[in-house]
Design an enzyme around this catalytic site. Sequence first.
Site, PDB file in Angstrom:
ATOM      1  N   ALA A  37      15.778 -23.537   6.674  1.00  0.00           N
ATOM      2  CA  ALA A  37      14.337 -24.146   6.665  1.00  0.00           C
ATOM      3  C   ALA A  37      13.626 -23.256   5.920  1.00  0.00           C
ATOM      4  O   ALA A  37      13.885 -21.846   5.812  1.00  0.00           O
ATOM      5  CB  ALA A  37      14.017 -24.805   7.701  1.00  0.00           C
ATOM      6  N   ASN A  38      12.142 -23.516   5.740  1.00  0.00           N
ATOM      7  CA  ASN A  38      11.182 -22.569   5.379  1.00  0.00           C
ATOM      8  C   ASN A  38       9.862 -23.038   5.908  1.00  0.00           C
ATOM      9  O   ASN A  38       9.815 -24.326   6.540  1.00  0.00           O
ATOM     10  CB  ASN A  38      11.181 -22.511   3.890  1.00  0.00           C
ATOM     11  CG  ASN A  38      10.991 -23.666   3.102  1.00  0.00           C
ATOM     12  OD1 ASN A  38       9.761 -24.367   3.174  1.00  0.00           O
ATOM     13  ND2 ASN A  38      11.560 -24.305   2.314  1.00  0.00           N
TER      14      ASN A  38
END
Length: 395
Positions: free
Chosen positions: A205-206
Amino acid sequence: MLAGKRIVLGVTGGIAAYKAVEVCRRLVDAGAHVVPVMTAGAEHFIGRTTLSALASEPVQTSLWDEASPIPHTRLGQSADLVLVVPATARLLAAYAAGLSTDLLTNTLLATRAPVIVCPAMHTEMWEHPAVQANVATLRARGVHIVEPESGRLAGGDVGAGRLAAPERIVEAVARVLDAGPLAGLHVVVSAGGTREPIDAVRVIANRSSGKQGYAIAAEAAARGARVSLVTTVDLPVPAGAQVHAVETAAQMQEAIEQLAASADIIVMAAAVADFRPVAAAAGKLKKDQGTPQIVLEPTPDILAGLGERKRPGQVLVGFAAETSDLLANAAAKLTRKHLDLIVANDVSAPGVGFQHDTNAVTLLRADGSVRTIPLADKRSIAQAVLDTVDDIRGT
Ligand code: CTP
């Protein structure tokens, strides 16, 4: 914006009635002809004189005020829109049941114009199943509901039920009457960071929160656009936006490409993963299976694909989140992806970009012009972005 529109403003008996005065003033300022109707309950909270002074006509309260024998149908028939601010639990119940007890409920039953109701009440009342059922009934009949907000209520309580802010209510009026500057346009916005599965429970994810994309969607809807919001996050849906929930870059690509066919403006605010695992493990990877070797492959560049297939007149906006050489990197992306505008931000600066409620950006246009917006809340940044899009469209 609302020039020539005839709006019946119904005010019912809740403490938030005083805010109807502000809504009235804003509607009149926007050019609308406001016809005020107060219930007997409303008169306990605000005076007729106040509303009469600010509206386009004197307040009416009774079926028997006028010489005309049929004011109960006349007001509803001649309205372009009927707006109720605030709507009490009693008003919602009467309207849902089709009960005509006073001038306002008569007008609501006699109109074929769009109706917007703005409920406001204590949290316990708002959450009561009877009230929620009435709201659901009205919504199913096509009545527009401007949901109450959470906040401080009369008596010091805090919770859901506070009347929506007057500017939100006026935006809803403009949207329903198709009267904003983006009326008739389809705006597609992407928001949030994509999540690429490693196994059944883990993802790459970020740090994107989606807040900037949501602010752009909310602002575009407030300006009258039909908004499609392709999102990976679960924030409150901006009024007037249609949400398409996705998780991965591939899902986002599929949703956006379908919507792009009818889009006039596309804003790619999402932080799309540049790489994803070649294959996600079927179950959960276990520690005793050893350290996993995760092989990555590039994801499709959604924005670059949109740039290659851009329709004449379509405006394409990208984002560039950088930590160094902000302008050079952003300008290179603008050209490489065939964009009209890129919103560049230095995400290493304090208060800027991911997760914050604020942002500071530089807007670079394909014609070489550059505009810098210093640190501001994300809605203000959204306004600057859409103002620039307006300029690009030559409106
Ligand atoms: N973007 C996209 N699809 C991707 C990656 C990015 O549509 N697979 C979009 C983003 O939504 C953003 C813009 O492209 O609007 C900039 O993305 P970014 O990843 O910063 O640019 P890249 O060209 O991938 O360059 P780099 O990662 O090297 O900085």
